[in-house]
Design a protein around this motif. Structure first.
Motif, PDB file in Angstrom:
ATOM      1  N   ASN A 241      13.311  62.436  -9.705  1.00 33.23           N
ATOM      2  CA  ASN A 241      14.258  61.516  -9.077  1.00 33.23           C
ATOM      3  C   ASN A 241      15.576  62.196  -8.740  1.00 33.23           C
ATOM      4  OD1 ASN A 241      12.973  60.124 -11.730  1.00 33.23           O
ATOM      5  ND2 ASN A 241      12.717  58.841  -9.934  1.00 33.23           N
ATOM      6  N   LEU A 242      15.986  63.089  -9.646  1.00 34.43           N
ATOM      7  CA  LEU A 242      17.308  63.721  -9.519  1.00 34.43           C
ATOM      8  C   LEU A 242      17.113  65.231  -9.597  1.00 34.43           C
ATOM      9  CD1 LEU A 242      19.210  61.268 -11.879  1.00 34.43           C
ATOM     10  CD2 LEU A 242      19.601  61.509  -9.440  1.00 34.43           C
ATOM     11  N   PHE A 243      17.485  65.930  -8.544  1.00 37.09           N
ATOM     12  CA  PHE A 243      17.156  67.357  -8.442  1.00 37.09           C
ATOM     13  C   PHE A 243      18.128  68.273  -9.199  1.00 37.09           C
ATOM     14  CE2 PHE A 243      15.417  66.392  -3.904  1.00 37.09           C
ATOM     15  CZ  PHE A 243      14.354  65.710  -4.469  1.00 37.09           C
ATOM     16  N   ASN A 244      19.348  67.826  -9.406  1.00 41.71           N
ATOM     17  CA  ASN A 244      20.363  68.743  -9.946  1.00 41.71           C
ATOM     18  C   ASN A 244      20.093  69.096 -11.411  1.00 41.71           C
ATOM     19  OD1 ASN A 244      21.564  68.536  -7.494  1.00 41.71           O
ATOM     20  ND2 ASN A 244      23.158  67.108  -8.138  1.00 41.71           N
ATOM     21  N   TYR A 395      21.166  54.070 -10.080  1.00 43.68           N
ATOM     22  CA  TYR A 395      22.443  54.044  -9.340  1.00 43.68           C
ATOM     23  C   TYR A 395      22.787  55.446  -8.834  1.00 43.68           C
ATOM     24  CZ  TYR A 395      27.074  52.405  -8.026  1.00 43.68           C
ATOM     25  OH  TYR A 395      28.190  52.063  -7.304  1.00 43.68           O
ATOM     26  N   ILE A 396      22.518  56.443  -9.661  1.00 41.91           N
ATOM     27  CA  ILE A 396      22.803  57.829  -9.241  1.00 41.91           C
ATOM     28  C   ILE A 396      21.848  58.231  -8.121  1.00 41.91           C
ATOM     29  CG2 ILE A 396      23.013  60.235 -10.008  1.00 41.91           C
ATOM     30  CD1 ILE A 396      25.070  58.352 -11.299  1.00 41.91           C
ATOM     31  N   VAL A 397      20.581  57.849  -8.264  1.00 41.45           N
ATOM     32  CA  VAL A 397      19.614  58.145  -7.199  1.00 41.45           C
ATOM     33  C   VAL A 397      20.088  57.514  -5.882  1.00 41.45           C
ATOM     34  CG1 VAL A 397      17.256  57.686  -6.392  1.00 41.45           C
ATOM     35  CG2 VAL A 397      17.622  58.464  -8.726  1.00 41.45           C
ATOM     36  N   ALA A 398      20.643  56.316  -5.977  1.00 42.59           N
ATOM     37  CA  ALA A 398      21.103  55.620  -4.764  1.00 42.59           C
ATOM     38  C   ALA A 398      22.107  56.475  -3.990  1.00 42.59           C
ATOM     39  CB  ALA A 398      21.708  54.265  -5.125  1.00 42.59           C
ATOM     40  N   SER A 421      12.631  53.998  -7.867  1.00 40.74           N
ATOM     41  CA  SER A 421      12.025  52.926  -8.667  1.00 40.74           C
ATOM     42  C   SER A 421      11.874  51.653  -7.831  1.00 40.74           C
ATOM     43  CB  SER A 421      12.904  52.634  -9.879  1.00 40.74           C
ATOM     44  OG  SER A 421      14.067  51.960  -9.441  1.00 40.74           O
ATOM     45  N   ASP A 422      10.989  50.758  -8.289  1.00 41.84           N
ATOM     46  CA  ASP A 422      10.803  49.474  -7.599  1.00 41.84           C
ATOM     47  C   ASP A 422      12.104  48.689  -7.591  1.00 41.84           C
ATOM     48  OD1 ASP A 422       8.219  50.125  -7.183  1.00 41.84           O
ATOM     49  OD2 ASP A 422       7.422  48.950  -8.868  1.00 41.84           O
ATOM     50  N   GLN A 423      12.869  48.843  -8.679  1.00 38.27           N
ATOM     51  CA  GLN A 423      14.130  48.083  -8.752  1.00 38.27           C
ATOM     52  C   GLN A 423      15.113  48.546  -7.686  1.00 38.27           C
ATOM     53  OE1 GLN A 423      15.539  48.282 -12.741  1.00 38.27           O
ATOM     54  NE2 GLN A 423      13.644  47.502 -13.556  1.00 38.27           N
ATOM     55  N   LEU A 424      15.186  49.851  -7.508  1.00 37.83           N
ATOM     56  CA  LEU A 424      16.110  50.361  -6.492  1.00 37.83           C
ATOM     57  C   LEU A 424      15.634  49.945  -5.100  1.00 37.83           C
ATOM     58  CD1 LEU A 424      18.546  51.948  -5.635  1.00 37.83           C
ATOM     59  CD2 LEU A 424      17.265  54.068  -5.934  1.00 37.83           C
ATOM     60  N   LYS A 425      14.312  49.995  -4.895  1.00 35.16           N
ATOM     61  CA  LYS A 425      13.762  49.557  -3.594  1.00 35.16           C
ATOM     62  C   LYS A 425      14.143  48.099  -3.337  1.00 35.16           C
ATOM     63  CE  LYS A 425       9.700  52.451  -3.546  1.00 35.16           C
ATOM     64  NZ  LYS A 425       8.401  52.494  -4.145  1.00 35.16           N
ATOM     65  N   ARG A 426      14.018  47.288  -4.388  1.00 30.44           N
ATOM     66  CA  ARG A 426      14.296  45.847  -4.239  1.00 30.44           C
ATOM     67  C   ARG A 426      15.768  45.631  -3.838  1.00 30.44           C
ATOM     68  NH1 ARG A 426      14.990  41.727  -2.765  1.00 30.44           N
ATOM     69  NH2 ARG A 426      15.039  39.693  -3.766  1.00 30.44           N
ATOM     70  N   ILE A 427      16.667  46.394  -4.462  1.00 31.89           N
ATOM     71  CA  ILE A 427      18.094  46.229  -4.154  1.00 31.89           C
ATOM     72  C   ILE A 427      18.374  46.648  -2.707  1.00 31.89           C
ATOM     73  CG2 ILE A 427      20.417  47.094  -4.693  1.00 31.89           C
ATOM     74  CD1 ILE A 427      19.554  47.210  -7.647  1.00 31.89           C
ATOM     75  N   VAL A 428      17.849  47.805  -2.322  1.00 33.67           N
ATOM     76  CA  VAL A 428      18.149  48.307  -0.969  1.00 33.67           C
ATOM     77  C   VAL A 428      17.481  47.417   0.087  1.00 33.67           C
ATOM     78  CG1 VAL A 428      17.921  50.278   0.596  1.00 33.67           C
ATOM     79  CG2 VAL A 428      18.518  50.665  -1.790  1.00 33.67           C
ATOM     80  N   ASN A 429      16.231  47.002  -0.176  1.00 35.33           N
ATOM     81  CA  ASN A 429      15.565  46.120   0.798  1.00 35.33           C
ATOM     82  C   ASN A 429      16.290  44.786   0.918  1.00 35.33           C
ATOM     83  OD1 ASN A 429      13.709  48.054   1.307  1.00 35.33           O
ATOM     84  ND2 ASN A 429      12.137  47.220  -0.057  1.00 35.33           N
ATOM     85  N   GLY A 430      16.722  44.251  -0.230  1.00 38.78           N
ATOM     86  CA  GLY A 430      17.457  42.977  -0.208  1.00 38.78           C
ATOM     87  C   GLY A 430      18.755  43.107   0.562  1.00 38.78           C
TER      88      GLY A 430
END
Ligand SMILES: Cc1cc2nc3c(=O)[nH]c(=O)nc-3n(C[C@H](O)[C@H](O)[C@H](O)COP(=O)(O)OP(=O)(O)OC[C@H]3O[C@@H](n4cnc5c(N)ncnc54)[C@H](O)[C@@H]3O)c2cc1C
Length: 508
Positions: A241-244, A395-398, A421-430
């Motif tokens: 998820n996070l490359f750094n 939130y960081i992934v966002a 994550s599904d949760q992040l998808k849900r927030i961005v799609n919403g």
């Protein structure tokens, strides 16, 4: 409090970084009437990570709980106030090249509803102002280099965090802990003795002594000597998820005027922090070793700081990103880098340290000597910690998914990364579907670590809106809020706050 599971116990903390000393101090205060003995073992030869110079507002409550005033600790740690974080260069969308993520304040109730409202209309295609900076007093204070402490006649406290020298904070907390009865043992733990039931029994030290305890707190940093190496609790990597996974830190001379915000600037292969202290500026570049060598990162950071020819030393660090599966296992609690780490973009690690200790203290206070009650608390505690970790991670992934930077393969890989994550998808799609951000989080029961206003700031701050916009007539519902009034309100409020440097000079 009588006969809780903690009474008369010996707690052994392994590690004397910020996590170890925060744990020692908080436990010493909270359990001072429980006849608890606290020992902290640390190896000066190993040393601490020595970075971690920005906080969230939570740190204020830590010092309040241990009864230490800002006047005592802030000057000792060259500390400054932090109104929030400015993100520069993460978005190339016109008008959104920079935005500010404030901390929550009660006074936002007077100005932020206009942002929530306008952003809804903007997402429906109406050309209306909704850059977050205009709607938050903290953004104004940071822009004006002001401290977040209002004059005494101003009735609204402002949320704020701190910047500080991590090594000095460690020393301050160490001295305090020892003065309050924590036994400080400077030695390296070479080996760990076990009980038959899988609990830790003792640590064998390189001074030839053995220290036994009832509860062991692993604050040994990324190594996770107790939780990972000894108890073999699996580590869940967030690398997908996070490359750094690396950082390089270089201090630079103090700059004037003294800022009251952290600045995070997008770089070729990651981002750079800029943290103003009273005696220097802390800088660092967080990057991915898959895309950039330590030498390249150092040169890019030195170039940014105008320190290419300077002899000031750079510190290179490796970061292990992810979390342990269980933060409390058997008789061992993991706190700090040993329990996991999410890269420091929002400076949340010490906040998490504090929450872990507070959660454990609560759980122990509500446990009796019965094993089953304790195990029940342990399960709930671990679930909560993992949800917290995942919430921060999303939130960081966002930040990376919403960034429109595309000048290197690093940024292209980030924006194409399917691992969200599904949760992040849900927030961005919403958000894209013009749903109310507060309702998205509440209705979907998203156990988000960040409140709706933080999501609003990041999504609006990066300019995640439809491109095609139409103008609405001045008397349309979209123009419900008079933005001149919002500007005027925030400007007038800001008159109640002093210049940051003057405030520190006067009060400390
Ligand atoms: C690049 C970077 C930037 C960061 N920025 C921020 C930030 O802005 N804000 C924030 O909140 N956090 C930040 N963090 C995280 C923060 O630095 C840590 O959460 C914090 O310092 C706590 O570290 P620690 O005490 O867990 O580990 P450490 O500081 O690594 O301490 C480990 C301790 O364990 C001891 N030890 C280890 N093994 C043994 C042994 N066998 N025997 C005896 N002693 C042992 C060491 O001597 C040391 O005392 C950042 C981290 C990194 C890497």
């Amino acid at each position: 409090m009588n006969s809780t599971a903690i009474a008369n116990k010996h707690i052994v903390i392994l590690g004397g970084g910020t996590a170890g000393w925060m744990t020692a101090n908080l436990m010493a205060v909270k359990w001072k009437n429980q006849n608890v003995q606290i020992s902290l073992v640390e190896s000066p030869a190993i040393g601490t990570v020595g970075v971690g110079e920005g906080s969230t507002p939570q740190l204020k409550s830590f010092f309040d709980q241990i009864g230490i005033d800002e006047k005592e600790w802030m000057p000792a740690c060259h500390a400054t106030y932090k109104n929030g974080i400015r993100f520069n260069g993460w978005s190339s969308r016109e008008g959104f090249e920079s935005y500010f993520h404030p901390f929550a304040s009660r006074i936002d109730a007077f100005s932020a509803p206009a942002l929530f409202y306008n952003s809804m209309h903007r997402r429906k295609g109406v050309n209306i102002e909704c850059h977050p900076d205009r709607f938050y007093l903290s953004a104004k204070l940071a822009q004006q280099h002001k401290s977040p402490i209002p004059d005494h006649n101003f009735p609204f406290p402002i949320g704020y965090g701190y910047h500080f020298d991590a090594n000095l904070l460690g020393q301050f907390l160490s001295n305090l802990g020892v003065s309050r009865g924590v036994k400080h043992i400077q030695a390296k733990a070479l080996d760990v003795g076990m009980h038959a039931n899988g609990d830790i029994a003792n640590l064998h030290l390189d001074n030839g002594k053995t220290i036994s305890g009832d509860i062991f707190v692993d604050c040994s940093g990324f190594e996770g000597v107790l939780i990972q190496q000894t108890l073999k609790v699996p580590f869940v990597s967030f690398k997908e998820n996070l490359f750094n996974d690396c950082a390089v830190a270089i201090p630079s001379p103090v700059s004037q005027p003294l800022r009251s915000e952290t600045i995070s600037t997008a770089m070729k292969y990651g981002w750079a922090w800029d943290i103003p202290l009273t005696n220097r500026v802390g800088n660092g570049y967080v990057y991915s070793a898959d895309y950039c060598s330590p030498e390249q990162a150092e040169i890019e950071l030195r170039t940014k700081l105008n320190l290419l020819d300077s002899e000031v030393e750079a510190r290179h660090l490796k970061m292990k990103i992810g979390r342990v599966e269980k933060h409390w296992h058997q008789n061992c609690l993991a706190v700090g880098l040993s329990q996991g780490f999410i890269e420091p973009l929002e400076a949340t690690a010490l906040h998490f340290v504090q929450e872990t200790i507070e959660g454990f203290i609560d759980a122990m206070n509500n446990s009796n000597e019965s094993d089953s009650v304790c195990i029940q608390h342990q399960v709930t505690f671990n679930q909560k910690m993992n949800q917290r970790f995942e919430g921060i991670r999303d939130y960081i992934v966002a930040h990376y998914r919403l960034s429109s930077k595309d000048d290197t393969d690093y940024w292209l890989a980030n924006s194409a990364n399917p691992n969200i994550s599904d949760q992040l998808k849900r927030i961005v799609n919403g958000w894209m579907g013009a749903e109310d951000i507060t309702q998205i989080i509440q209705q979907a029961k998203i156990p988000s670590y960040y409140p709706p206003f933080s999501w609003l700031c990041i999504l609006a701050g990066y300019g995640i809106f439809p491109k095609q916009l139409s103008d609405a007539p001045k008397d349309s519902a979209a123009h419900k809020y008079d933005l001149n009034y919002v500007d005027d309100f925030i400007q007038r409020c800001s008159l109640n706050f002093q210049d940051h440097q003057s405030f520190l000079d006067l009060h400390f």
